[in-house]
Design a protein around this motif. Structure first.
Motif, PDB file in Angstrom:
ATOM      1  N   GLU A 530      91.678  -8.103 113.423  1.00  0.00           N
ATOM      2  CA  GLU A 530      90.280  -7.705 113.544  1.00  0.00           C
ATOM      3  C   GLU A 530      89.914  -7.286 114.958  1.00  0.00           C
ATOM      4  OE1 GLU A 530      87.584 -10.525 111.955  1.00  0.00           O
ATOM      5  OE2 GLU A 530      88.147 -10.091 109.885  1.00  0.00           O
ATOM      6  N   GLY A 531      90.862  -7.288 115.852  1.00  0.00           N
ATOM      7  CA  GLY A 531      90.563  -6.851 117.207  1.00  0.00           C
ATOM      8  C   GLY A 531      90.357  -8.029 118.130  1.00  0.00           C
ATOM      9  N   THR A 532      90.033  -7.728 119.391  1.00  0.00           N
ATOM     10  CA  THR A 532      89.862  -8.780 120.383  1.00  0.00           C
ATOM     11  C   THR A 532      88.489  -8.702 121.017  1.00  0.00           C
ATOM     12  OG1 THR A 532      90.724  -7.403 122.168  1.00  0.00           O
ATOM     13  CG2 THR A 532      92.306  -8.754 120.971  1.00  0.00           C
ATOM     14  N   GLU A 533      88.080  -9.826 121.593  1.00  0.00           N
ATOM     15  CA  GLU A 533      86.862  -9.820 122.410  1.00  0.00           C
ATOM     16  C   GLU A 533      87.126 -10.631 123.672  1.00  0.00           C
ATOM     17  OE1 GLU A 533      83.770 -11.665 120.231  1.00  0.00           O
ATOM     18  OE2 GLU A 533      84.668 -13.652 120.409  1.00  0.00           O
ATOM     19  N   HIS A 534      86.379 -10.304 124.687  1.00  0.00           N
ATOM     20  CA  HIS A 534      86.581 -10.954 125.970  1.00  0.00           C
ATOM     21  C   HIS A 534      85.792 -12.248 126.032  1.00  0.00           C
ATOM     22  CE1 HIS A 534      87.620 -10.828 130.242  1.00  0.00           C
ATOM     23  NE2 HIS A 534      86.461 -11.411 130.423  1.00  0.00           N
ATOM     24  N   LEU A 535      86.383 -13.295 126.588  1.00  0.00           N
ATOM     25  CA  LEU A 535      85.603 -14.508 126.815  1.00  0.00           C
ATOM     26  C   LEU A 535      86.037 -15.223 128.085  1.00  0.00           C
ATOM     27  CD1 LEU A 535      87.367 -17.279 126.035  1.00  0.00           C
ATOM     28  CD2 LEU A 535      86.838 -16.589 123.725  1.00  0.00           C
ATOM     29  N   GLU A 536      85.166 -16.076 128.584  1.00  0.00           N
ATOM     30  CA  GLU A 536      85.430 -16.805 129.832  1.00  0.00           C
ATOM     31  C   GLU A 536      85.652 -18.281 129.547  1.00  0.00           C
ATOM     32  OE1 GLU A 536      85.464 -15.579 133.129  1.00  0.00           O
ATOM     33  OE2 GLU A 536      85.541 -13.627 132.122  1.00  0.00           O
ATOM     34  N   GLY A 537      86.761 -18.815 130.056  1.00  0.00           N
ATOM     35  CA  GLY A 537      87.009 -20.246 129.903  1.00  0.00           C
ATOM     36  C   GLY A 537      86.720 -20.967 131.207  1.00  0.00           C
ATOM     37  N   PRO A 538      86.979 -22.286 131.253  1.00  0.00           N
ATOM     38  CA  PRO A 538      86.677 -23.053 132.474  1.00  0.00           C
ATOM     39  C   PRO A 538      87.398 -22.535 133.705  1.00  0.00           C
ATOM     40  CG  PRO A 538      87.892 -24.394 130.880  1.00  0.00           C
ATOM     41  CD  PRO A 538      87.515 -23.140 130.181  1.00  0.00           C
ATOM     42  N   ASN A 539      88.695 -22.233 133.576  1.00  0.00           N
ATOM     43  CA  ASN A 539      89.391 -21.707 134.749  1.00  0.00           C
ATOM     44  C   ASN A 539      90.230 -20.486 134.407  1.00  0.00           C
ATOM     45  OD1 ASN A 539      90.994 -23.306 133.187  1.00  0.00           O
ATOM     46  ND2 ASN A 539      92.084 -24.287 134.868  1.00  0.00           N
ATOM     47  N   TYR A 540      89.766 -19.776 133.396  1.00  0.00           N
ATOM     48  CA  TYR A 540      90.487 -18.557 133.024  1.00  0.00           C
ATOM     49  C   TYR A 540      89.549 -17.588 132.321  1.00  0.00           C
ATOM     50  CZ  TYR A 540      90.421 -20.680 128.364  1.00  0.00           C
ATOM     51  OH  TYR A 540      90.014 -21.259 127.182  1.00  0.00           O
ATOM     52  N   SER A 541      89.993 -16.338 132.217  1.00  0.00           N
ATOM     53  CA  SER A 541      89.284 -15.387 131.357  1.00  0.00           C
ATOM     54  C   SER A 541      90.282 -14.920 130.323  1.00  0.00           C
ATOM     55  CB  SER A 541      88.763 -14.208 132.175  1.00  0.00           C
ATOM     56  OG  SER A 541      89.830 -13.421 132.636  1.00  0.00           O
ATOM     57  N   ALA A 542      89.803 -14.594 129.142  1.00  0.00           N
ATOM     58  CA  ALA A 542      90.757 -14.339 128.056  1.00  0.00           C
ATOM     59  C   ALA A 542      90.340 -13.202 127.170  1.00  0.00           C
ATOM     60  CB  ALA A 542      90.931 -15.604 127.217  1.00  0.00           C
ATOM     61  N   GLU A 543      91.348 -12.586 126.560  1.00  0.00           N
ATOM     62  CA  GLU A 543      91.127 -11.685 125.443  1.00  0.00           C
ATOM     63  C   GLU A 543      91.405 -12.487 124.184  1.00  0.00           C
ATOM     64  OE1 GLU A 543      89.880  -8.669 125.825  1.00  0.00           O
ATOM     65  OE2 GLU A 543      89.879  -9.229 127.932  1.00  0.00           O
ATOM     66  N   HIS A 544      90.404 -12.631 123.370  1.00  0.00           N
ATOM     67  CA  HIS A 544      90.468 -13.514 122.214  1.00  0.00           C
ATOM     68  C   HIS A 544      90.647 -12.674 120.959  1.00  0.00           C
ATOM     69  CE1 HIS A 544      89.290 -17.269 120.118  1.00  0.00           C
ATOM     70  NE2 HIS A 544      88.893 -16.428 119.188  1.00  0.00           N
ATOM     71  N   GLY A 545      91.799 -12.822 120.327  1.00  0.00           N
ATOM     72  CA  GLY A 545      92.078 -11.999 119.160  1.00  0.00           C
ATOM     73  C   GLY A 545      91.784 -12.740 117.865  1.00  0.00           C
ATOM     74  N   VAL A 546      91.549 -11.981 116.811  1.00  0.00           N
ATOM     75  CA  VAL A 546      91.300 -12.603 115.504  1.00  0.00           C
ATOM     76  C   VAL A 546      92.182 -11.934 114.465  1.00  0.00           C
ATOM     77  CG1 VAL A 546      89.623 -13.050 113.690  1.00  0.00           C
ATOM     78  CG2 VAL A 546      88.928 -13.185 116.086  1.00  0.00           C
ATOM     79  N   ILE A 547      92.933 -12.745 113.744  1.00  0.00           N
ATOM     80  CA  ILE A 547      93.760 -12.212 112.648  1.00  0.00           C
ATOM     81  C   ILE A 547      93.479 -13.028 111.408  1.00  0.00           C
ATOM     82  CG2 ILE A 547      96.108 -11.925 111.801  1.00  0.00           C
ATOM     83  CD1 ILE A 547      96.983 -11.110 114.433  1.00  0.00           C
ATOM     84  N   VAL A 548      93.127 -12.338 110.345  1.00  0.00           N
ATOM     85  CA  VAL A 548      92.836 -13.031 109.091  1.00  0.00           C
ATOM     86  C   VAL A 548      94.058 -12.930 108.196  1.00  0.00           C
ATOM     87  CG1 VAL A 548      91.350 -13.105 107.077  1.00  0.00           C
ATOM     88  CG2 VAL A 548      90.412 -12.449 109.305  1.00  0.00           C
ATOM     89  N   VAL A 549      94.504 -14.070 107.693  1.00  0.00           N
ATOM     90  CA  VAL A 549      95.689 -14.071 106.834  1.00  0.00           C
ATOM     91  C   VAL A 549      95.262 -14.335 105.397  1.00  0.00           C
ATOM     92  CG1 VAL A 549      97.949 -15.084 106.415  1.00  0.00           C
ATOM     93  CG2 VAL A 549      97.045 -15.006 108.742  1.00  0.00           C
TER      94      VAL A 549
END
Lengths: 651, 144, 177
Positions: A530-549
């Motif tokens: 389903e694509g990725t979205e950007h998010l911020e963690g406590p000490n990191y930044s991330a590209e958060h992906g979603v896959i539906v099975v």
């Protein structure tokens, strides 16, 4: 302030350990009871001091004290609390402090039970433990002081290596070290036996539970390492025959041989000096592991920041301790051996075969791990020795073991009646055959034919272990702890073998580029990216992906959310956080590869059948060991008559 | 550079017609056996390093052009030496490695065989005889 | 005999310790190149300046250095000063292999830091790098008059290495037929 006090407590611990090492030994020579009695309070004192040091270091981490070099390199103010605490043992210096905490802790455990031992034995054992403690404390104080100051202090710490920011760090090293360090105790008992020139049933009863406990912890530690690597490293691997993994596996193999050898020696009074050798070897391999991991001699994903200077010290320490022990063994064991003949066609014979297979396996792992180094040391072009070689060598050794395990309890001491053993196991054999053939047949994507053999043997292990327990229950009683423990451990072995076999020969992997909306058909499932979205963690930044099975009927099974993280302390080195759907019979595993532009990503999909069985089996093995170690026989009774002397003259 | 990566990943899809499941298995097996030299002990199958990507593409291309596994390994060792193979070749420098475990097993089996007769007693005294004697001695003392 | 069997573990230990001791002075990640003593792998590459193609005959008739570098390589910056200094020495032929780099980045990098290379070869897809067994940048090869690779340096050049090993080797090769 903390640093200075911490440093002082370490120095004080060294002083106490020196006393604990030297005074009791002097007491042995001069037959001075009060000198012997020093060992106990010294053991408690050294433990208390190390606990202080450890607590102080932990406080330094919690307070973000970046004036201490170790804290500055391992931590960061933004680090979540659980990792701040785990970071205490995340690096070389702190992990050594953990080692010493465990070592002095085991010393206290021995001391607390020592009233049931003759004074000269407990004093010797504690003295040997103290000697090892002295060695490590010197190492720490001379080369690896966790309380070293940093001038000027850093404003902000460098942060814990992102790979270590995982719950695995909280439990894997402590369990592993409990095991590694735990083998110091049977080692100390072995040295005591050699020094006193005697080995009797009482000695065996004292030593056996310690060896079994250490083995159980080590089993857990290794299992946690494998589980953690699977979760953390991003490509679904769970064992790599990496030098550092091998460093923990070798003591485990020899430790397994040791606990079985102790059984044979206790029951049939054979293999006494061999058992001692194994106890020395298990500990020696623990020390060797310490060396390999910290000296920079081998290439490994796991190695600590390496420093040949530290390597020199550990190698020296290793040479002195192991060399001294083996010299003592060579000198003393000859006098001690009353080598009763062993009929191979008996349980002790089978245990002997078990030992040979395990020791050859351990030796092979050692050979494979060190071979590139050996060749390089000779100036020749060095080869690589990797999983293909290790698997080709190790598996053929272990398959016969699985076959023998199932017969273990049906085969008598002294003389086996194979006819009766086979008859008693008829049903088990049938179930093993059917189950072993069925498993690979019903699992999709199985490769090769060897898997059938392996599964028959593994199911055989499982069924015979269950049959043993059921046999007792049907008689209306619970099996004694040693039998129950043995059965549970063997059950665990079978379960583990099923997991290993199936995941190795039936796993599936797909590596592909996916755009949002793409659906991949793989492994009997439908995977929609389903694509990725950007998010911020406590000490990191991330590209958060979603896959539906989804299953083959289109029903939604799970949503997997892998991430690609950039930790602020290591911007150039992104970390892969895989997403796993855990199942009893299979794991679904996804990790993000590289962004390909235009919202597309390279993605890795895996189906891993039975992989949980590996760790469940290992937990059962560890549990079995723990159960066996609590057997009433080992509640140490101080016997007036110490049982039959198996070997050697008096004192 | 990313565009190249993207295209490289699409290439397999374009070449799908010539790429069988067996090719895929061969490719994966080879990638598992080749070391990623810039990494800390990973195969090129596992590693995300650019060199690993290049070498995976290389092995793929060689399979597509019909080269055998042996040729592909030779290609790699010609450039990187034996160190790149995780399965060490069988040559004089590795004889001891391949034969070692077997030798140990034979040595161990030999020791076990010797134990049948007992070492202290020497040959001729069988387990039965010792068994009977020791049982007699232990009957009273043994309170297991 | 029994003593011998009992002493076996001690023997194994001694061998082990000797090997490990020796291992402390070795670098486990250093790999000997199989190309040493073999002719330079064939290639045809464009120059960074873009005007022509060159092949391995480039090395014939002189002793040369081939330095593998890239603008994205941090360690290359450390050794670049040494290369600049070396290039000023007489009869020194240094060629660059620009590995998996964008032309514009490479040109800018050289403009900023100085260009010690007689010519820079552009290995855009890294294929020539693979043929030369390159696995980490920077690497430096020494090629003799007949186009045979005689030495390989993995990692940045240091003055220690240059003075103690590289320059003597170059002298020796120049003296050969």
């Amino acid at each position: 302030m903390i640093a200075a006090v911490g440093h002082f407590t370490l120095a004080a611990a060294l002083a106490v350990s020196l006393i604990q090492m030297v005074v009791p030994l002097w007491g042995l020579r001069s037959r001075n009871v009060s000198s012997l009695s020093v060992a106990l309070p010294a053991a408690y004192a050294s433990f208390a001091l190390i606990v202080c040091a450890f607590a102080l270091l932990t406080v330094a981490f919690l307070n973000n004290d970046f004036s201490i070099s170790y804290v500055a390199h391992q931590s960061n103010s933004a680090l979540p609390l659980i990792y701040k605490i785990s970071a205490v043992w995340g690096g070389h210096e702190g992990s050594l402090l953990l080692w010493m905490l465990m070592l002095t802790g085991w010393g206290v455990a021995v001391a607390s039970r020592s009233r049931k031992l003759p004074l000269e034995i407990s004093a010797t054992v504690l003295s040997v433990i103290a000697a090892i403690t002295v060695g490590f404390l010197l190492f720490v104080l001379l080369t690896s002081n966790p309380f070293e100051r940093l001038f000027p202090a850093l404003q902000e710490g460098r942060d814990l290596n992102p790979l270590l920011q995982d719950p695995g760090l909280a439990i894997h090293p402590p369990m592993l070290y409990m095991g590694y360090v735990g083998f110091t105790v049977p080692f100390a008992f072995a040295i005591a036996a050699l020094l006193h020139g005697r080995l009797d049933t009482a000695w065996l009863r004292w030593t056996r539970p310690w060896a079994t406990w250490a083995w159980s912890y080590l089993t857990l530690g290794i299992m946690l390492g494998s589980w953690w690597a699977y979760n953390e490293l991003g490509w679904g691997g769970w064992w790599f025959w990496d030098p550092v993994e091998n460093a923990s596996f070798m003591p485990w193999l020899v430790g397994t041989a040791l606990i079985h050898s102790l059984a044979a020696t206790e029951k049939r009074r054979v293999l006494a000096s061999w058992t001692i050798l194994l106890a020395i070897a298990a500990f020696a391999l623990s020390l060797l592991g310490t060396f390999l991991v910290r000296s920079g001699v081998l290439v490994s994903v796991h190695a600590f920041a390496t420093d040949p200077a530290r390597g020199v010290y550990i190698l020296g320490f290793f040479s002195v301790v192991v060399g001294g022990s083996l010299a003592l063994y060579t000198w003393r064991a000859a006098k001690m051996s009353l080598q009763a003949p062993i009929r191979l066609n008996s349980r002790e014979g089978l245990l002997l075969v078990n030992n040979v297979l395990l020791v050859v396996a351990a030796f092979s792992v050692l050979l494979g791990t060190l071979y590139p180094l050996l060749v390089d040391a000779l100036g020749l072009p060095k080869p690589s020795v990797g999983p293909p070689w290790f698997n080709a060598t190790f598996v053929p050794l272990m398959l016969p073991m699985l076959a023998l395990v199932g017969f273990s309890w049906r085969v008598n001491w002294w003389k086996a009646d194979w006819g009766q053993a086979v008859r008693a196991n008829r049903i088990a054999m049938l179930i093993a055959l059917v189950g072993g053939l069925a498993l690979p047949i019903v699992t999709p994507n199985v490769r090769g034919l060897g898997i059938f053999v392996a599964m028959i043997l593994a199911v055989w292990c499982v069924v015979t272990a269950l049959a043993e327990i059921l046999g007792w229950l049907r008689k209306g009683r619970l099996p004694p702890a040693s039998v129950l423990g043995m059965s549970v451990a063997h059950l665990g072995l079978g379960v583990c073998a099923i997991g290993i076999g199936m995941v190795s020969q039936a796993d599936s992997e797909l590596d592909l580029a996916m755009r949002p909306g793409d659906v991949a058909e793989f492994g009997g499932y439908q995977w929609e990216f389903e694509g990725t979205e950007h998010l911020e963690g406590p000490n990191y930044s991330a590209e958060h992906g979603v896959i539906v099975v989804r299953g083959d009927q289109g029903q939604e099974l799970t949503v997997l959310e892998p991430e690609k993280r950039r930790y602020r302390s290591q911007p150039g080195n992104p970390m892969t956080e895989s997403a796993i759907n855990i199942g009893l019979f299979r794991d679904l595993y996804v990790s993000l590869g590289e962004p390909l532009g235009d919202q597309a990503w390279s993605v890795r999909l895996y189906v891993k059948p039975f992989i949980r069985w590996i760790w469940m089996g290992a937990i059962l093995m560890a549990l079995g060991g723990a159960i066996a170690a609590t057997d009433r026989r080992y509640r140490m009774r101080k016997t007036q008559d110490e049982g039959v002397a198996l070997a050697g003259a008096q004192a | 550079m990313r565009l190249i990566g993207f295209l490289m990943l699409l290439l397999p899809l374009l070449a799908q017609a010539d790429w069988s499941a067996q090719d895929e298995r061969r490719w994966r097996a080879l990638n598992d056996e080749l070391r990623c030299l810039v990494c800390q002990n990973q195969s090129i199958a596992e590693s995300a390093a650019p060199l690993a990507e290049d070498l995976r593409a290389q092995t793929r291309q060689m399979i597509e052009s019909g080269q055998s596994d042996k040729q592909i390994r030779q290609y790699m060792t010609a450039r990187y030496g034996d160190f790149v193979l995780y399965r060490p070749p069988f040559k004089p420098t590795t004889w001891l490695l391949w034969v070692g475990p077997l030798l140990m097993l034979i040595f161990g089996a030999g020791l076990v065989w010797r134990m049948r007769r007992g070492v202290a007693q020497g040959a001729g005294r069988s387990a039965e005889q010792t068994h009977a004697e020791v049982e007699r001695l232990l009957k009273d003392i043994d309170n297991d | 005999m029994k003593r011998l069997v009992l002493a076996f573990p001690l023997l194994v230990l001694v061998v082990l310790i000797v090997a490990l001791g020796r291992g402390l002075s070795l670098d486990p990640r250093e790999v000997d190149s199989p190309l040493i003593g073999k002719p330079a792998p064939a290639f045809t590459l464009p120059l960074l300046s873009g005007d022509r193609l060159v092949n391995q005959d480039l090395f014939l008739g002189q002793v040369s250095l081939l330095n593998v570098w890239a603008s994205w390589c941090v360690a290359c910056r450390a050794e670049h000063g040494i290369l600049n200094a070396l290039s000023k020495q007489p009869d020194m032929h240094i060629y660059g292999l620009n590995y998996k780099d964008e032309t514009i980045d490479a040109k800018r990098w050289l403009a900023e830091r100085g260009n010690p290379y007689e010519a820079t070869l552009r290995d855009y897809d890294g294929q020539v790098g693979i043929d030369w067994g390159v696995y980490g940048v920077p690497e430096t090869f020494v090629v003799d008059k007949h186009g045979v690779i005689r030495a390989k340096r993995i990692g940045p050049l240091t003055w220690d290495y240059v003075n103690q090993e590289l320059l003597p080797l170059l002298e020796q090769l120049k003296g050969e037929a």
